[in-house]
Design an enzyme around this catalytic site. Structure first.
Site, mmCIF file in Angstrom:
data_model
loop_
_atom_site.group_PDB
_atom_site.id
_atom_site.type_symbol
_atom_site.label_atom_id
_atom_site.label_comp_id
_atom_site.label_asym_id
_atom_site.label_seq_id
_atom_site.Cartn_x
_atom_site.Cartn_y
_atom_site.Cartn_z
ATOM 1 N N CYS A 155 8.094 26.588 14.365
ATOM 2 C CA CYS A 155 8.789 25.806 13.870
ATOM 3 C C CYS A 155 8.417 25.600 12.253
ATOM 4 O O CYS A 155 8.961 25.173 11.302
ATOM 5 C CB CYS A 155 8.931 24.399 14.308
ATOM 6 S SG CYS A 155 9.442 24.372 16.083
ATOM 7 N N HIS B 116 10.836 19.315 8.788
ATOM 8 C CA HIS B 116 11.232 19.996 9.988
ATOM 9 C C HIS B 116 11.980 19.239 10.912
ATOM 10 O O HIS B 116 11.491 18.013 11.220
ATOM 11 C CB HIS B 116 10.110 20.811 10.727
ATOM 12 C CG HIS B 116 10.393 21.325 11.887
ATOM 13 N ND1 HIS B 116 11.842 21.926 12.512
ATOM 14 C CD2 HIS B 116 9.879 20.979 13.200
ATOM 15 C CE1 HIS B 116 11.915 22.236 13.705
ATOM 16 N NE2 HIS B 116 10.889 21.699 14.302
ATOM 17 N N ASN C 89 17.415 20.607 17.158
ATOM 18 C CA ASN C 89 16.115 21.048 16.772
ATOM 19 C C ASN C 89 16.374 22.665 16.369
ATOM 20 O O ASN C 89 16.359 23.375 17.815
ATOM 21 C CB ASN C 89 14.775 20.691 17.368
ATOM 22 C CG ASN C 89 13.633 21.407 17.211
ATOM 23 O OD1 ASN C 89 13.524 22.557 16.298
ATOM 24 N ND2 ASN C 89 12.262 20.776 17.396
#
Lengths: 81, 333
Positions: B122, B258, B289
């Site tokens: 990520c 993020h 996500n």
């Protein structure tokens, strides 16, 4: 040395700020999950804020034992004793 | 002794263009709740996610990367042959080798640009921006294309209550190039390998294939510990990135963390004491996500909605498996 009631009141303020629960509802016999509807992520935030406020360390593996407000207050009392 | 030749890059860099690609398939919470015995309300309360985008079979990591990259290159106003390096951040290019980047460099029309993938989960996009910016400053490239792309739906366990509703697919890209003024601040990055097991593939490929019931490994996460690390430790890293760029929270226009979980974003914003005027990316509500793709996707939505405009000061921070993290202040192109 803070009294049990002082610790409860400070903790209640934290729970109020994070989860929006009226501070007066945060009494020693109340369960975070079942009575106050504090979910596990909010509980993480409460723990971090409590660590800062009371200058204690609450390890992850202890958090699951803090089922009621009274459990948390006792933990803090013992940790600061 | 013969002295070696040396090159000099540009003293400053900036994002010249950003592009993104959202998969066509919209998956509302109602489609994922049955398998995890959950509810729309629980998912929204727990994560802020209302729906996510999952790629179709045609929307491969390659296809999504190309679409996102074309947008970034067009906005940058350069030709593909001016790109000297392509850096792809992904954990879902499911071919161990070769990397995805060389094929993309070829299909986009670069002239055999240096091309490689990075594995920072990520945190990948901010790592790519940092590498690209440093390459341009060092003179090893004049224009760098940094891509973040994922098809996390391929490695999501639909029965896992902790992750099934979170992960999604998409791509984002940025062109980094020389600038007269600083447009990409110093990166603050690092890792915490002691917490290696907080977010991880369930088992390695060899075991998954050779065991009695061969299966795809999936992504597993210890949510509460990740939440604590992301919300509180990362708020400190975000502040360091501001400090290193010489920017205060009051100077900030846009915060693009993020898109891990809306609760993490909210807790970080609180911990950082962001003033009310700072616009906060909340793309996760509609997109889920998307790991390495989430920051460019979120920035693009804010630009489309008028919440972020050219010249704005934005803070990027990305964090995830490793644990790994990277943050930098940038000027919105």
């Amino acid at each position: 040395m803070a009294t049990t009631e002082e610790i409860r009141a400070d903790l209640a303020e934290i729970v109020n700020e994070i989860a929006g629960i009226p501070a007066d509802d945060v009494q020693l016999d109340k369960s975070f999950v079942d009575d106050l509807d504090v979910d596990s992520l909010s509980m993480v935030e409460v723990v971090v804020a409590a660590e800062e406020k009371f200058g204690v360390e609450i390890p992850d593996d202890q958090v699951k034992n803090l089922k009621t407000v009274g459990d948390a207050v006792s933990f803090i009392e013992n940790a600061t004793a | 002794m013969t002295a070696l030749g040396s090159v000099q890059g540009s003293p400053h860099t900036r994002l010249l263009g950003v592009g993104s690609y959202r998969p066509s398939r919209i998956v509302p919470n109602s489609e994922v709740i049955e398998a995890i015995d959950s509810s729309d309300e629980w998912i929204q309360q727990r994560s802020g996610i209302k729906q996510r985008r999952w790629a179709t079979d045609e929307e491969t990591v390659e296809m999504m990367s190309i679409e996102a990259s074309r947008g970034a290159i067009e906005e940058a106003g350069i030709q593909p042959e001016q790109i000297d390096a392509v850096v792809v951040a992904t954990v879902t290019h499911l071919l161990q080798t070769p990397a995805l980047a060389p094929m993309l460099a070829h299909k986009l029309g670069t002239q055999r640009a240096a091309a490689f993938d990075i594995s920072a989960a990520c945190a990948g996009f901010c790592h790519g921006i940092a590498l690209g910016s440093d390459m341009v400053r060092a003179g090893s490239a004049r224009h760098v294309l940094a891509i973040g792309v994922e098809r996390l739906s391929d490695i999501t366990n639909p029965l896992d209550r902790g992750t099934a509703f979170i992960f999604a697919d998409g791509a984002g890209a940025a062109v980094i190039g020389p600038s007269d003024e600083p447009g990409i601040g110093p990166v603050v990055w690092g890792s915490d390998g002691e917490q290696y097991d907080l977010i991880t593939q369930t088992e390695d490929w060899r075991y998954a294939i050779q065991c009695a019931s061969p299966h795809m490994p999936t992504l597993a996460m210890q949510g509460n510990q990740v939440f604590r690390w992301a919300a509180f430790e990362m708020a400190k890293i975000a502040q360091q990135a501001l400090d290193r760029a010489g920017v205060s929270v009051d100077d900030l226009d846009v915060f693009v963390p993020h898109q891990a979980n809306m609760r993490i974003t909210d807790a970080m914003a609180r911990a950082m004491k962001l003033p009310d005027h700072v616009k906060i990316a909340r793309d996760i509500a509609e997109q889920g996500n998307t790991s390495a793709a989430s920051i460019p996707l979120a920035l693009d939505r804010m630009r489309e909605d008028g919440e972020a405009k050219s010249g704005d000061i934005a803070l990027f921070i990305a964090f995830g498996a490793g644990l790994a993290y990277a943050a930098q202040v940038v000027v919105v192109p």
